[in-house]
Design an enzyme around this catalytic site. Structure first.
Site, PDB file in Angstrom:
ATOM      1  N   HIS A  79     -63.218  11.339  57.316  1.00 47.33           N
ATOM      2  CA  HIS A  79     -64.340  11.354  56.365  1.00 47.33           C
ATOM      3  C   HIS A  79     -64.401   9.957  55.766  1.00 47.33           C
ATOM      4  CE1 HIS A  79     -66.418  13.411  52.687  1.00 47.33           C
ATOM      5  NE2 HIS A  79     -66.644  12.126  52.665  1.00 47.33           N
TER       6      HIS A  79
ATOM      7  N   HIS B 228     -69.575  13.380  60.184  1.00 43.83           N
ATOM      8  CA  HIS B 228     -70.877  13.198  59.521  1.00 43.83           C
ATOM      9  C   HIS B 228     -71.276  11.755  59.215  1.00 43.83           C
ATOM     10  CE1 HIS B 228     -68.040  13.135  56.212  1.00 43.83           C
ATOM     11  NE2 HIS B 228     -67.917  14.456  56.152  1.00 43.83           N
TER      12      HIS B 228
ATOM     13  N   ARG C  23     -63.881  28.340  53.444  1.00 42.71           N
ATOM     14  CA  ARG C  23     -63.513  28.613  52.031  1.00 42.71           C
ATOM     15  C   ARG C  23     -62.407  29.645  51.823  1.00 42.71           C
ATOM     16  NH1 ARG C  23     -65.545  23.952  50.797  1.00 42.71           N
ATOM     17  NH2 ARG C  23     -67.783  23.837  50.484  1.00 42.71           N
TER      18      ARG C  23
ATOM     19  N   HIS D 241     -66.762  24.669  56.682  1.00 41.54           N
ATOM     20  CA  HIS D 241     -65.859  25.026  55.580  1.00 41.54           C
ATOM     21  C   HIS D 241     -65.994  26.530  55.377  1.00 41.54           C
ATOM     22  CE1 HIS D 241     -65.128  20.802  54.395  1.00 41.54           C
ATOM     23  NE2 HIS D 241     -66.359  20.626  54.859  1.00 41.54           N
TER      24      HIS D 241
ATOM     25  N   HIS E 291     -71.465  26.802  48.659  1.00 39.78           N
ATOM     26  CA  HIS E 291     -71.136  26.762  47.233  1.00 39.78           C
ATOM     27  C   HIS E 291     -72.001  27.794  46.528  1.00 39.78           C
ATOM     28  CE1 HIS E 291     -68.593  23.245  47.360  1.00 39.78           C
ATOM     29  NE2 HIS E 291     -69.519  22.567  48.007  1.00 39.78           N
TER      30      HIS E 291
ATOM     31  N   ASP F  85     -71.221  20.612  59.097  1.00 37.49           N
ATOM     32  CA  ASP F  85     -70.581  20.402  57.791  1.00 37.49           C
ATOM     33  C   ASP F  85     -71.001  21.530  56.833  1.00 37.49           C
ATOM     34  OD1 ASP F  85     -69.068  19.438  55.740  1.00 37.49           O
ATOM     35  OD2 ASP F  85     -70.242  17.609  55.410  1.00 37.49           O
TER      36      ASP F  85
ATOM     37  N   ASN G 206     -59.651  22.117  53.510  1.00 42.82           N
ATOM     38  CA  ASN G 206     -59.692  22.050  52.033  1.00 42.82           C
ATOM     39  C   ASN G 206     -59.894  23.426  51.381  1.00 42.82           C
ATOM     40  OD1 ASN G 206     -62.323  22.173  52.965  1.00 42.82           O
ATOM     41  ND2 ASN G 206     -63.145  20.778  51.429  1.00 42.82           N
TER      42      ASN G 206
END
Lengths: 426, 309
Positions: free
Chosen positions: A181, A234, A66, A64, A311, A307, A96
């Site tokens: 997922h 995952h 971002r 990810h 954050h 994965d 995402n």
């Protein structure tokens, strides 16, 4: 532009090579690999890889980045630097973002940004449904034309079986895998960690292994129905392994990945409500973990994937149940998975296969091996070097690693993308 | 004496000795009006409640005042995600006020742990999510000892929504630690997973479960759980798990009844039973202040001052 990597021990599983060899790179492509010493005359660059492993650049098919939208967590630039430091030369980034990568314009933006700022190859993954809402198909054809190499609503399980079926049918035409997922969100409810003794003791709502099992079973059935490729992201449970093993035996078009954190952490480690141990799917128990290792050994699990889910403290330094899901992983993945060689789960060759040629095959990338004429994406590492993970020394913009302080073996020395050094251990 | 543990976040932070000491002190506070009057003079106790509470908060406040400490109430509301304020911000703000003891109640399991990692101030967990409520379990234990004269070997049945109960978790841990035998009873949907691994007997049938017990603790059932299909209707819940005269016919004559409050009269407990001589519900409230005085005293002085008793 000429470069020679000399004295290294080359492992290239796709070509069944496992020997001391020199490699000649010309203009970013592999020109020659030789057991004889290659001349370094007129070379622009010579890399001495004595006592190092030289292998195809690692590929992480699940990150990810971002960007766009959450640049306070990670950007394409910082994420790609973290990748290079971790030995990755190619990464695939999930859809995402904000806005969601559900249309060609966002894909083009990501590609453009990557061209300008990324130090490794970045392959966007397109959203399966518009806005990741699980209701309407996104423009999958246009996404592919713009550069997407797979389709996924990762983060949001596709609960609507009809939509999943149509997506699989539709993707058959474009020959794109769908990355699933697997969590039944109704069954997960408000569960935030693995359901069991530890969730009970901590007073946290549980997420049973069954939530994964149900969706894996469904998607195997849909893959069988549609003859389309489902790749399971995952996986974390013995049940998923059992279902996928059986599906593969029956030649259903499925593949799967496992993350380092599911291989090396368990749900008892949530004990102090450290949100760096919160991810989806959640950390499971020892038995599930052993089943994952066994499945790696058997070859039921095709690849690793990090994965990598950055954050900031804003999403992590809060109550466990409200904290964001996910941990970073690009810079800890190789030394962690190297433990599997010590544990005799995998040979070094098999390990490299699962980080290189296998993800390349799943994503249909012309990567993952050091064949003549292919891109010189190369990782050079010292598998014996002792290191200690320190969150403040990571390149990723976010520091949400559960492995802070871990003592591991294995250090990336050089990462080359298209023959160019993009990371060098100082 | 002093605690080894700086905070009281879980019953697991307390040794058997700690617990005996707390109860001994609490008894002393309860029986002697003057004892402890000025022990915490000049100290400040901050109660930080993210969840509405009347009895626990006022019980801690009362305890602080009786010891001569001043207490300040802070209310947090909403999750930090919504407010955009991290728990770190909140924690730093409180630390800046330099309190001597911080009492935290939070709707989210583990929130006091997040504070404890960031603060130097000793923390008492006054209830976090479904996790623990140690002072409640201690006052329950004190009440049981008063009524029964002992703890060891007693059979204690906890009835109701075990899954979402911090009172149940703390009581189970404490009763086991002190040699009593906890049992639980409730609908299977409200029994948390793998509880059996704590070596607890689980029953879904109240009439049979209550038969040989010395103590029964009724837990509050929240309407919200019905929305989540944790049970079907209030009517059916009362039918199977409500404590009524009918159920009491199966119990031992000297069985005592407890409830952490607030009561849902007519739901988990019928009104006349709540007020019956077997009910210890008001003793629990009285003992709550005494136990909290003991906790504040022990944490507030860092165990440095010896009390003769």
């Amino acid at each position: 532009m000429k470069c020679v990597i000399k004295n290294g021990f080359v492992i290239d599983p796709a070509q069944n090579i496992k020997a001391k060899k020199d490699i000649l790179i010309v203009d970013g492509k592999i020109q020659k690999m030789s057991s004889e010493k290659l001349s370094t005359k007129n070379c622009d660059q010579v890399i001495d890889a004595k006592d190092r492993i030289v292998c195809p650049g690692l590929i992480d098919m699940h990150t990810h980045l971002r960007e766009p939208g959450f640049e306070h967590k990670e950007t394409i630039a910082t994420g790609s630097k973290a990748a290079a430091a971790g030995g990755f030369t190619s990464i695939a980034c999930m859809a995402n973002t904000d806005p969601v990568n559900d249309n060609a314009y966002i894909t083009q933006f990501i590609k453009l940004k990557a061209e300008q700022e990324a130090v490794v190859n970045v392959y966007p993954i397109g959203a399966l449904s518009k806005g990741l809402q699980g209701e309407n198909l996104s423009e999958i054809g246009s996404l592919k034309e713009a550069g997407c190499i797979a389709i996924s609503d990762d983060g949001n399980p596709v609960m609507n079986s009809y939509l999943m079926r149509k997506a699989l049918d539709y993707c058959r035409h474009f020959n794109l895998p769908i990355i699933s997922h697997c969590e039944d969100t109704h069954l997960v409810g408000r569960g935030v960690m693995n359901e069991g003794l530890h969730s009970t003791a901590l007073g946290l709502r549980g997420n049973p292994t069954t939530s994964e099992e149900i969706m894996v079973a469904r998607d195997i059935a849909l893959s069988e129905l549609t003859k389309s490729h489902v790749h399971f992201a995952h996986i974390s449970t013995e049940a998923a392994v059992r279902l996928i093993r059986d599906a593969k035996k029956r030649k259903v078009r499925v593949s799967c990945e496992v993350t380092p954190h599911h291989l090396f952490l368990t749900d008892d480690q949530v004990s102090t409500y450290d949100t760096n141990f919160k991810m989806a799917p959640p950390l499971r128990g020892k038995e599930e973990q052993n089943a994952l290792k066994k499945a790696l050994k058997e070859g039921v699990i095709d690849t690793f994937a990090t994965d990598h889910a950055p954050h900031s403290v804003l999403e992590k330094q809060i109550e466990f149940e409200n904290a964001a899901y996910g941990v970073i992983g690009l810079e800890t993945a190789l030394p962690l998975t190297l433990k599997l060689v010590d544990e005799k789960v995998l040979s070094l060759e098999k390990l490299i296969e699962k980080w290189t040629v296998n993800p390349a095959r799943i994503l249909g990338l012309k990567k993952g091996t050091l064949k003549k004429g292919w891109d010189a994406d190369i990782t050079i590492f010292d598998p014996k070097k002792s290191i200690q993970i320190h969150r403040d020394k990571l390149f990723s913009k976010s520091k949400n690693t559960p492995f802070h302080g871990w003592k591991l073996k294995g250090q990336v020395i050089y990462t080359l993308v298209g023959g160019k050094i993009v990371f060098q251990q100082s | 004496m002093g605690f080894k543990s700086k905070h009281i976040l879980s019953i697991q932070d307390l040794s058997r000795n700690d617990i005996s000491e707390i109860l001994k002190l609490a008894k002393k506070f309860k029986t002697s009006q003057n004892f402890g009057k000025n022990l915490l003079n000049g100290k400040t106790v901050v109660t930080l409640f993210f969840e509405p509470s009347t009895r626990t908060r006022s019980s801690f406040e009362m305890a602080a005042k009786r010891l001569g400490a001043s207490s300040i109430n802070l209310s947090g509301s909403g999750s930090s995600m919504v407010k955009g304020e991290t728990l770190l911000d909140t924690a730093q703000n409180i630390e800046a006020m330099n309190p001597d003891i911080l009492i935290i109640r939070h709707f989210s399991s583990g929130a006091p742990y997040v504070f404890s990692k960031m603060l130097k101030t000793p923390i008492i967990n006054a209830g976090d999510g479904f996790h623990e409520h140690p002072s409640q379990a201690l006052l329950d234990l004190m009440t049981i000892e008063e009524a029964k004269g002992k703890t060891t070997g007693l059979k204690v049945l906890i009835v109701g929504d075990i899954a979402h109960s911090r009172v149940a978790r703390s009581n189970i841990l404490l009763l086991k630690k002190m040699g009593a035998r906890p049992f639980v009873c409730g609908p299977p949907t409200l029994i948390p997973p793998d509880l059996k691994k704590w070596d607890i007997d689980i029953s879904y049938d109240l009439q049979s479960a209550i038969q040989d017990k010395d103590v029964v603790m009724m837990l509050r059932i929240q309407e919200e759980r019905q929305m989540q299909n944790q049970f079907s209707t209030k009517r059916e819940y009362v039918k199977y798990y409500g404590l009524t005269h009918e159920t009491l016919k199966y119990a031992k004559k000297d069985m005592v009844i407890m409830h952490p409050g607030p009561l849902n009269r007519g739901t988990e407990i019928s009104p006349e039973i709540a007020d019956s001589p077997h009910s210890l519900i008001l003793s629990q409230v009285v003992n709550g202040v005494a136990v909290r005085m003991a906790l504040l005293y022990l944490l507030g002085l860092g165990g440095k001052v010896e009390v003769r008793h």
